[in-house]
Design an enzyme around this catalytic site. Structure first.
Site, short mmCIF file in Angstrom:
data_model
loop_
_atom_site.label_atom_id
_atom_site.label_comp_id
_atom_site.label_asym_id
_atom_site.label_seq_id
_atom_site.Cartn_x
_atom_site.Cartn_y
_atom_site.Cartn_z
N ASP A 108 0.84 -1.20 0.00
CA ASP A 108 0.00 0.00 0.00
C ASP A 108 0.88 1.26 0.00
OD1 ASP A 108 0.87 -0.06 2.61
OD2 ASP A 108 -1.11 0.22 3.51
N SER A 109 2.21 1.07 0.04
CA SER A 109 3.14 2.17 -0.24
C SER A 109 2.85 2.76 -1.62
CB SER A 109 4.59 1.68 -0.15
OG SER A 109 4.75 0.49 -0.89
N ASP B 196 -1.19 -6.33 -0.42
CA ASP B 196 -1.19 -5.66 0.88
C ASP B 196 -2.61 -5.16 1.18
OD1 ASP B 196 0.07 -4.74 3.12
OD2 ASP B 196 1.10 -3.07 2.15
N LYS C 55 -0.97 -9.51 2.90
CA LYS C 55 -0.24 -9.00 4.08
C LYS C 55 -1.16 -8.04 4.81
CE LYS C 55 3.11 -5.69 3.96
NZ LYS C 55 2.50 -4.70 4.87
N GLU D 87 -1.23 -5.44 8.63
CA GLU D 87 -0.44 -4.86 9.72
C GLU D 87 -1.09 -5.10 11.08
OE1 GLU D 87 0.13 -0.68 8.93
OE2 GLU D 87 1.00 -1.05 6.95
N GLU E 213 9.41 -4.12 10.58
CA GLU E 213 9.79 -2.81 10.02
C GLU E 213 10.32 -1.90 11.13
OE1 GLU E 213 7.02 -0.98 7.32
OE2 GLU E 213 8.13 0.92 7.33
O1 KIV Z 1 3.47 -1.12 1.68
C1 KIV Z 1 4.63 -1.53 1.68
O2 KIV Z 1 5.42 -1.29 0.76
C2 KIV Z 1 5.08 -2.31 2.83
C3 KIV Z 1 6.53 -2.63 2.93
C4 KIV Z 1 7.27 -1.45 3.40
C5 KIV Z 1 6.80 -3.82 3.76
O3 KIV Z 1 4.30 -2.62 3.68
#
Ligand code: KIV
Length: 272
Positions: A51-52, A90, A120, A122, A189
Site C-alpha cells: 500500500d506504499s 497488501d 499481508k 499490519e 519494520e
Molecule cells: O506497503 C509496503 O510497501 C510495505 C513494505 C514497506 C513492507 O508494507
C-alpha cells in the site's frame, strides 16, 4: 529453474524451506506490469504489491487513502507479469479492521480477482483473530510488526519501534501470537537489529526485515526507494542501487532539446 527448464514457483513451502536452510529470502514491492516482469526475470522470490503505492505512485502523503479497488487494480497488473515469484497483496487501511468477515472477503478478492497468492496485513495481537480466519479460508497471510504505517497517527511518526524493553517484549509476543494464528511469515519494520534477531530465532516462520537488520530471514525494500525513483524522503534503511530519477530527467531533457531543435524525429524514425 529445474533441470527440465520449468519454473520452480515460490510458495509458502518454499519460504518455510528457505528459512530452515538459512537461505535468504528476497522481496521487493511492485505496482505495475513492467517492473514486476523485470523483478520476476531477475529472480526475486516475493513481490509485495504494497500500500506504499499510495505514496510512491499515487502521490498521497501516507498510505491511509489507498482503497481496496486501488490495490486490486495494481495487483492485477503485477500478477499478469509474474511467472515464478509469490505475489502478495497488501490489505489497505480499513479493509480488515472492521470485522473478520469483511477481512476474509477482502483477502479473498486479492486471490480471486487479482491473482495474488497471499495477503499481508499490519498489526499484532489485535489482528490475530483476523489472521486466523483468513488463514482458515486457505489464504496465506504475511503479518507486519514494528512500524506499521497504517497506524502512523497512533505511533506519532515514522520512527523505530521496540527500543524500550516493554515495547520489545510486546513485539516479541505479538510475533509468536501471529505465528500461532497461522501467519506464514512476518515483516519486521524499523526495529532494533538485536530484537529482530531474537524474533527470527524464536519463530518457525520467516521474518522479512525492512530496517530490521541483517539477521532477518529475508529483506524487503520499496522498489521506488531502492531504484532512486522516489526523492521526497529516504529512510535510513534504504540503500539506493540506482538513481533512476536522475536518469529519467536526463533522458526527458534530451528529448525536449531534440524536439525543440528539430533533430527528433530523424529519418530513421519516420516513414517514406
Ligand atoms: O506497503 C509496503 O510497501 C510495505 C513494505 C514497506 C513492507 O508494507
Amino acid at each position: 529453474m529445474s533441470t527440465e527448464g520449468k519454473l520452480n514457483k515460490i510458495t509458502v513451502s518454499t519460504v518455510r524451506d528457505m528459512k530452515h536452510k538459512g537461505e535468504k529470502i528476497t522481496m521487493l514491492t511492485a505496482y505495475d506490469y513492467p517492473t514486476a516482469a523485470a523483478m520476476d526475470e531477475a529472480g526475486i522470490d516475493l513481490i509485495l504489491v504494497g500500500d506504499s503505492l499510495g505514496m510512491v505512485v499515487l502521490g498521497y502523503d501516507s498510505t491511509l487513502p489507498v482503497t481496496m479497488d486501488d490495490m486490486i487494480h495494481h495487483t492485477k497488473a503485477v500478477s499478469r507479469a509474474v511467472k515464478r515469484a509469490m505475489v502478495i497483496g497488501d490489505m489497505p487501511f480499513m479493509s480488515y479492521q472492521t470485522s473478520a468477515e469483511e477481512a476474509v472477503y477482502n483477502a479473498g478478492r486479492f486471490l480471486q480477482e487479482a491473482g495474488a497468492h497471499a495477503v499481508k496485513l499490519e498489526g499484532g495481537r489485535e489482528v490475530a483473530e483476523v489472521v486466523r480466519k483468513i488463514s482458515a479460508a486457505g489464504i496465506p497471510v504475511m503479518a507486519h510488526l514494528g512500524l506499521t504505517p497504517q497506524s502512523i497517527h497512533q505511533l506519532g511518526g515514522y520512527k523505530v519501534q521496540g527500543k524500550e524493553s516493554a515495547a520489545a517484549l510486546r513485539i516479541m509476543e505479538d510475533a509468536k501470537i501471529l505465528e500461532e494464528a497461522g501467519a506464514f511469515s512476518v515483516v519486521l519494520e524499523c526495529v532494533p537489529t538485536g530484537l529482530a534477531e531474537k524474533i527470527t530465532s524464536s519463530l518457525q516462520i520467516a521474518t522479512i526485515g525492512i530496517g530490521g537488520g541483517v539477521h532477518c530471514d529475508g529483506q524487503v525494500l520499496v522498489v521506488h526507494d531502492m531504484l532512486g525513483m522516489f526523492e521526497r524522503f529516504t529512510p535510513k534503511f534504504v540503500k539506493k542501487y540506482a538513481r533512476l530519477n536522475m536518469e529519467m530527467k536526463k533522458a526527458i531533457g534530451e528529448y525536449i532539446k531534440e524536439v525543440k531543435q528539430g533533430t527528433f524525429p530523424g529519418p530513421e524514425h519516420s516513414f517514406k
